[in-house]
Every structure is written in structure tokens, then in C-alpha cells.
Design a protein around this motif. Structure first.
Motif, PDB file in Angstrom:
ATOM      1  N   ASP A   1       0.915  -1.151   0.091  1.00 53.72           N
ATOM      2  CA  ASP A   1      -0.319   0.072   0.077  1.00 53.72           C
ATOM      3  C   ASP A   1       0.954   1.416   0.041  1.00 53.72           C
ATOM      4  O   ASP A   1       1.682   1.262   0.811  1.00 53.72           O
TER       5      ASP A   1
ATOM      6  N   LEU B   1       2.042   3.346   2.952  1.00 52.80           N
ATOM      7  CA  LEU B   1       3.184   3.224   3.985  1.00 52.80           C
ATOM      8  C   LEU B   1       4.745   3.800   3.263  1.00 52.80           C
ATOM      9  O   LEU B   1       5.571   3.778   4.209  1.00 52.80           O
TER      10      LEU B   1
ATOM     11  N   LYS C   1      -5.753   1.403   0.678  1.00 54.11           N
ATOM     12  CA  LYS C   1      -6.427   2.381   1.631  1.00 54.11           C
ATOM     13  C   LYS C   1      -7.569   3.212   0.977  1.00 54.11           C
ATOM     14  O   LYS C   1      -8.649   3.291   1.540  1.00 54.11           O
TER      15      LYS C   1
ATOM     16  N   GLN D   1      -2.196  -3.958   3.975  1.00 54.49           N
ATOM     17  CA  GLN D   1      -0.876  -3.213   3.767  1.00 54.49           C
ATOM     18  C   GLN D   1       0.081  -3.698   3.110  1.00 54.49           C
ATOM     19  O   GLN D   1       0.170  -3.074   1.940  1.00 54.49           O
TER      20      GLN D   1
ATOM     21  N   VAL E   1       3.494  -2.490  10.447  1.00 55.20           N
ATOM     22  CA  VAL E   1       3.186  -3.092   9.254  1.00 55.20           C
ATOM     23  C   VAL E   1       3.394  -4.474   9.237  1.00 55.20           C
ATOM     24  O   VAL E   1       4.291  -5.167   9.701  1.00 55.20           O
TER      25      VAL E   1
END
Length: 375
Positions: free
Chosen positions: A95, A98, A122, A158, A313
Motif C-alpha cells: 500500500d 506505507l 487504503k 498493507q 506494518v
């Protein structure tokens, strides 16, 4: 023997044994090289205990340069796609929120040329899911549609790891169509199911594991780039598939020993092998956790600081889909008719469950592996 090949073989055997434990009688097919390559890329992003656990599970302790090793294997294996209906898709979708560092992204470009993709889970969950499905479908020639279902991703995703692989055999010596007959396949001691049995008489490499009463046959694919190795017990001796003793005895060491060319000899063999298709669809998170790779999934323990500064994460999910088709297609058999009457012929009749693996002969890595228990 190079260290990476040993590492990848050990990981393939570990994965196989875990998949067998999960289901004693199911057909299995998985693509270990896809998983180890994707995890090696994820490993590059980790530090500390998270990295140590991954190194342990992937058996990379003795591999000097992990990235370069995988770069070489990936480049060699990717050349096979011009000879075979073979696709091996390995992707790590990260993602964008991050904020992976430019240094990290650049460091992956060479060893893992198409493996890392930055996406928007997201902000645009559904759009991203559809986009990924479309690209995975294209990468697998439309063989694999909708790999990500609606529950696969959310706005909390993530890092998503996806492996998708398919292979259709293309033998060096094709099985004659006229010799394909319906035969009973013994699923266990008492039950049989009909199967289309292919038959071929030719010279192949054959080995034997005396203490287990198991025969091992090597069937080369076109140009000998890939070989199928079949491990077949003489008969069904247990109450399930007849493979229990063999699965127990299988370790990275025994596998390399049994399939070592010096343990096998060229022999005239009457081969009977079913035409079959198998598919595998696995969530590998529980499997990897049971092998000791836990931190990477646990936000209070994971450390992806080689990739980004964001804390907590995790690797959100691992999707693994594989499809294998074994059929009669191949090159023309040019066997010279000899004194057939005098010549001893071995029988290799795969009419009951067996373990198989497809090995890339140049790098000796296992591309696909599994077991066939029931048509």
C-alpha cells in the motif's frame, strides 16, 4: 550444490509436508519457487527478529547474496516460458500509504524486476482489487480469473503477497494417443475410480528406494529443461493413500539423495501415467506461522524498517493459486526398435497415489510439487 538450491529444496519439502498434514487424502499442487521468491523480496524489507525468522524458515542461513541468487534463478526460469505453457506470477502489493523509501524500491528493481507493486488499498480498495485481478488474469493468459475475492483485501490491507502459477506438460516423448485407455485408479486399499491412463514404452531414468519400496521415475519435458519426478510406492500399505510412510521419510536430504542422478539408471520402462489436472488454492499464512514465521504477520512484533518508517506494518495475506495439467502432448518418440523380446523391461504403473515434482534442471529448483491421490 549451490546454497540457494538447497535452501529452496528444503523450503519446498517443508511446505509439502505441512500441506499433507492439513489433509491426509487431498490432491495437492503448489509452486514453492514462487513462494520462496516472493518471501525473499519481503525478507529484504525486514530487520531484526522478523528477518531472522524469515531467514530460518526459508533456509537462507548459508546463502551469501540472497537477492543476486534469486535474480539468477528468476532470469533462468523465465526463459522457460518460450518453450512451455508455464506462467509463474509472483507479486508483492504494497500500500502506497506505507511510503516505502525510494532506496528500497530501487534496490528491488534488479533482483526482483516485476515483483513489487505499489497500490492503493487504503484509498481505493475495490478499484485496486479489480485492477489487480485484471492484471493477474492477463499475466496468466486468462487462465486465472478473480484471484482476489471481495474478502481478500480491505482498506486495512498493507502488504498482499500473491502467487499464481500454471503449467501444462509438454513431454520430450509424447504418449501415443492410441495407447490411452480407461483404467481403474486405486484411491485406497478398497476403492477405485476410473482414469484415462496414458502408456508409453521408452528409455527413462529409474531409481528405487529399497527400504521404502518406492520407485522413482524421471520423465523429461521438451529439451530436458524441466523434468517430472514421480515417487511411487509399490503398493498401498496403509489405511489412506499408501503415501504415509513415504511422506514421513521425505526430508530435504532424502529427496536430494533419492533423486540424485547417481542413484538412478537409464532403463527401458513401460510407463503408465494418468492424464490429470489438479488445482491448488491456499492461504499460506497459517502454514508459514506453523513453520515459525510469525512476526511478519503480527503488528506488535513485525519490523519492516528496511522498507519504510511506518510502525506496525504486517504481511496481511498470502494467496497461492496453482493449476497443473498433465496430458499426452510432446515430441515424437524416436526409440530404435531393439531385440525387444530379450530386453528386460521395468514396469512403472502409476495406478495408485504418488508424489510428484517438476524440477528445473538447470538450476535444480522445484517449480511445482504435489501429490495425486484421486481422479
Amino acid at each position: 550444490m549451490d546454497a540457494l538450491q538447497l535452501a529452496n529444496t528444503a523450503f519446498a519439502v517443508d511446505m509439502f509436508k505441512k500441506l499433507c498434514e492439513n489433509d491426509k487424502t487431498a490432491n495437492i499442487v503448489f509452486a514453492p519457487l514462487c513462494t520462496s521468491t516472493s518471501l525473499a523480496l519481503a525478507y529484504k524489507a525486514t530487520k531484526g527478529d522478523t528477518a531472522d525468522q524469515m531467514k530460518q524458515v526459508l533456509h537462507l542461513q548459508d546463502v551469501k547474496d540472497v537477492s543476486f541468487g534469486f535474480q539468477t534463478v528468476t532470469s533462468d526460469v523465465s526463459k522457460l516460458t518460450s518453450f512451455f505453457a508455464l506462467k509463474m506470477v509472483k507479486r508483492l502489493f504494497v500500500d502506497k500509504s506505507l511510503n516505502p523509501t525510494t532506496d528500497f524500491v530501487n534496490s528491488t528493481k534488479r533482483p526482483f524486476p516485476s515483483e513489487l507493486e505499489l497500490v492503493e488499498f487504503k484509498e481505493k480498495t475495490e478499484e485496486t482489487r479489480q485492477k489487480i485481478n485484471k492484471s493477474l488474469s492477463e499475466l496468466t493468459d486468462g487462465k486465472m480469473e478473480n484471484i482476489l475475492n471481495e474478502d481478500s483485501v480491505s482498506d486495512q490491507t498493507q502488504i498482499l503477497l500473491v502467487n499464481a502459477a500454471y503449467f501444462v506438460t509438454n513431454w520430450m516423448k509424447k504418449f501415443p494417443e492410441a495407447e490411452i485407455k480407461e483404467c481403474p485408479f486405486k484411491v485406497n486399499k478398497t476403492e477405485t475410480k476410473p482414469v484415462q491412463m496414458m502408456n508409453l514404452e521408452a528409455t527413462f531414468c529409474l531409481g528405487y528406494v529399497k527400504e521404502l519400496n518406492v520407485a522413482i521415475l524421471e520423465l523429461p519435458c521438451l529439451n530436458k529443461h524441466i523434468s517430472m519426478l514421480i515417487l511411487l510406492p509399490k503398493e498401498i500399505e496403509d489405511e489412506t493413500t499408501g503415501l504415509e510412510k513415504l511422506e514421513k521419510a521425505l526430508t530435504p536430504e532424502t529427496l536430494l539423495q533419492w533423486t540424485n542422478p547417481s542413484m538412478m539408471a537409464n532403463t527401458k520402462v513401460n510407463v503408465s501415467l494418468p492424464k490429470f489436472s489438479v488445482e491448488g488454492d491456499y492461504d499460506l499464512k497459517p502454514l508459514l506461522e506453523s513453520l515459525g514465521m510469525t512476526n511478519v504477520f503480527n503488528e506488535s512484533a513485525s519490523d519492516f524498517s528496511e522498507m519504510c518508517e511506518t510502525k506496525g506494518v504486517v504481511l496481511s495475506k498470502i494467496i497461492h493459486k496453482v493449476s497443473l495439467e498433465v496430458n499426452e502432448q510432446g515430441g515424437e518418440s524416436r526409440e530404435v526398435p531393439g531385440y525387444r523380446i530379450l530386453q528386460h523391461k521395468d514396469e512403472f504403473k502409476a495406478d495408485h497415489p504418488f508424489i510428484f515434482l517438476f524440477r528445473h534442471n538447470k538450476t535444480r529448483n522445484v517449480i511445482l510439487s504435489g501429490r495425486f491421490c484421486s481422479p
